[in-house]
Write an enzyme that holds these catalytic residues in place. Structure first.
Site, PDB file in Angstrom:
ATOM      1  N   GLU A   1       0.821  -1.211   0.000  1.00 56.21           N
ATOM      2  CA  GLU A   1       0.000   0.000   0.000  1.00 56.21           C
ATOM      3  C   GLU A   1       0.855   1.261   0.000  1.00 56.21           C
ATOM      4  O   GLU A   1       0.498   2.252  -0.635  1.00 56.21           O
ATOM      5  CB  GLU A   1      -0.917   0.002   1.231  1.00 56.21           C
ATOM      6  CG  GLU A   1      -1.808   1.232   1.323  1.00 56.21           C
ATOM      7  CD  GLU A   1      -2.723   1.216   2.537  1.00 56.21           C
ATOM      8  OE1 GLU A   1      -3.528   2.156   2.665  1.00 56.21           O
ATOM      9  OE2 GLU A   1      -2.647   0.265   3.344  1.00 56.21           O
TER      10      GLU A   1
ATOM     11  N   HIS B   1      -5.139  -3.303  -1.982  1.00 53.60           N
ATOM     12  CA  HIS B   1      -4.365  -2.134  -2.391  1.00 53.60           C
ATOM     13  C   HIS B   1      -3.368  -2.504  -3.487  1.00 53.60           C
ATOM     14  O   HIS B   1      -3.544  -2.102  -4.632  1.00 53.60           O
ATOM     15  CB  HIS B   1      -3.656  -1.445  -1.223  1.00 53.60           C
ATOM     16  CG  HIS B   1      -4.560  -1.025  -0.123  1.00 53.60           C
ATOM     17  ND1 HIS B   1      -5.647  -0.210  -0.338  1.00 53.60           N
ATOM     18  CD2 HIS B   1      -4.564  -1.332   1.214  1.00 53.60           C
ATOM     19  CE1 HIS B   1      -6.280  -0.021   0.813  1.00 53.60           C
ATOM     20  NE2 HIS B   1      -5.658  -0.689   1.761  1.00 53.60           N
TER      21      HIS B   1
ATOM     22  N   ASP C   1     -12.965   0.510   2.756  1.00 54.08           N
ATOM     23  CA  ASP C   1     -11.786   0.558   3.617  1.00 54.08           C
ATOM     24  C   ASP C   1     -12.024   1.363   4.893  1.00 54.08           C
ATOM     25  O   ASP C   1     -12.720   0.925   5.797  1.00 54.08           O
ATOM     26  CB  ASP C   1     -10.596   1.086   2.822  1.00 54.08           C
ATOM     27  CG  ASP C   1      -9.261   0.822   3.506  1.00 54.08           C
ATOM     28  OD1 ASP C   1      -9.251   0.376   4.660  1.00 54.08           O
ATOM     29  OD2 ASP C   1      -8.209   1.070   2.886  1.00 54.08           O
TER      30      ASP C   1
END
Length: 462
Positions: free
Chosen positions: A243, A277, A328
């Site tokens: 990420e 991600h 998220d």
């Protein structure tokens, strides 16, 4: 919702003027649900007595990545002027908020997040759940107490649930010991196995719930732990990965390999897996992900909010990569906005328009159907308006100014790119209307409880 349990036993007919089926748009569609699934789907037929009559309907979309409790802190970290403000500084603020959550407040926030998801067109959520213990780090008498609260929030809202209990044991690569702020998250493998048993009991009242596992990240799990976790459950496997650039650099320093590169070399990644991600990947890495038939879980609103960067979506899409979207951090819950921002991020980077769909195709239709299929795979279910699939649908409001006088794919284009509030008219699951006229049927009660909880929490954290 008690009515939801009863609806699983009753047959229910829904007639739609137009519906998006797997083979395309169809008129005069009659769908009959039984036991939580579509029993029959017929086209070109009249409504029957007792049918619910709807206008334009599409399948319900899966939200493949959520941390529900973070909805309670949405908008509270947007203070400028801090040098080096990033995901990592945001995480410290999140830990401070998390420290004050008890089981009741956690459930109240999750219920609000889940009704907002339904109002936005999400009908199933993948809850990446890592808040397991009490505030002092001790296990609850029932080790799955907090997971049971996730299940209770799903039941209260009516949303479909794929529960992804998180294994978290370390603060960084190489098995670094956890820090005090992480004490509510931590397990060893044996404790996690007991948690999974408790999760199975907690999900028993939800007939269509799915149980997966979520090794949090390569930072939080060692290679030996990852290998020990995978045989514990046969459902979906989700993991945060690549990420942040700092995470990539730390993984290289630890192993000599980038995170996705390491994972593909050392774990049996396949179609059960969702790589959440995967922002910072090389061309070879995303090509190898495609070869393994794994799904990439993209969360454009959160990734933008945290300054993560942009996944190389166009090249991935052209090569046939599988993806879905998730809310998220739940800083803003909006299914259409996730898809819109996914496309717009690529347009800004590539300085072009309609860059993901193939030539001549609707961008809205492509984004919606690809995310529909990818999320379903990642959440361990099927999706779509077809016999045998979960009885879930979203009705669009064709009187909304952005949708007036549209037809076919233009409904999806206009919902995703031109509408804001109010474009979702109703949402149905298991023969039950969970959203009518844009509002969840239990919104007033759930929102009132949420307001009380958050007022108390923010007073405690001030």
């Amino acid at each position: 919702m008690a009515a939801q349990q009863n609806s699983n036993q009753a047959s229910r007919g829904i007639w739609a003027a137009q519906a998006l089926l797997p083979e395309g748009w169809a008129r005069s569609v009659r769908l009959v649900s039984q036991g939580g699934r579509w029993e029959t789907v017929e086209t070109g037929v009249p409504a029957q007595p007792g049918d619910e009559r709807l206008g334009v309907v599409v399948p319900g979309l899966g939200n493949l990545h959520s941390h529900a409790f973070q909805r309670g802190m949405a908008g509270l970290t947007e203070i400028g002027g801090h040098s080096g403000d990033s995901f990592w500084s945001w995480r410290e603020l999140m830990y401070r908020f998390l420290a004050h959550l008890d089981a009741d407040s956690f459930q109240a926030i999750a219920e609000l997040a889940y009704i907002e998801m339904l109002e936005a067109g999400f009908t199933r959520v993948g809850e990446f759940h890592y808040l397991h213990h009490a505030a002092d780090g001790r296990a609850h008498a029932d080790p799955a107490e907090m997971s049971a609260r996730v299940a209770a929030a799903a039941q209260a809202s009516g949303i479909g649930l794929t529960l992804l209990p998180v294994f978290y044991a370390h603060a960084d690569f190489g098995g670094a010991p956890p820090n005090p702020a992480q004490r509510r998250l931590i397990h060893d493998v044996d404790g996690f196995a007991r948690l999974l048993e408790g999760c199975r009991r907690a999900l028993a009242p939800l007939p269509d719930a799915v149980l997966g596992i979520a090794p949090h990240s390569l930072r939080a799990v060692t290679p030996d732990e990852l290998a020990a976790l995978l045989p514990l459950n046969g459902g979906p496997v989700h993991i945060h990965i690549a990420e942040q650039t700092r995470e990539v650099d730390a993984c290289v320093a630890w192993s000599g390999l980038r995170p996705v590169q390491w994972l593909l070399a050392h774990a049996p990644v396949d179609a059960r897996w969702c790589l959440v991600h995967a922002t910072h990947v090389t061309a070879q890495e995303w090509q190898d992900v495609i070869a393994r038939e794994a799904v990439v879980g993209l969360c454009p609103i959160t990734e933008a909010n945290l300054g993560d960067g942009l996944f190389p979506m166009r090249d991935f899409a052209v090569a046939g990569g599988r993806f879905g979207v998730g809310s998220d951090s739940n800083v803003l819950i909006d299914a259409a906005e996730e898809l819109r921002l996914l496309e717009y991020g690529q347009r800004l980077t590539l300085r072009g328009r309609n860059v993901l769909a193939r030539e001549g195709a609707s961008s809205g239709r492509w984004l919606f159907t690809q995310a529909l299929d990818g999320a379903a795979q990642a959440l361990g279910v099927q999706a779509g308006l077809a016999a045998g699939r979960p009885a879930e649908l979203v009705e669009l409001d064709t009187t909304h100014p952005a949708l007036v006088a549209r037809e076919g794919d233009a409904w999806l284009d206009s919902w995703i790119f031109a509408a804001r509030c109010g474009a979702v008219r109703s949402v149905w699951r298991d023969g039950q209307a969970l959203v009518r006229e844009g509002r969840h049927v239990a919104r007033e009660r759930i929102a009132a409880r949420y307001a009380q909880v958050v007022a108390r929490l923010l007073g405690a954290t001030a």
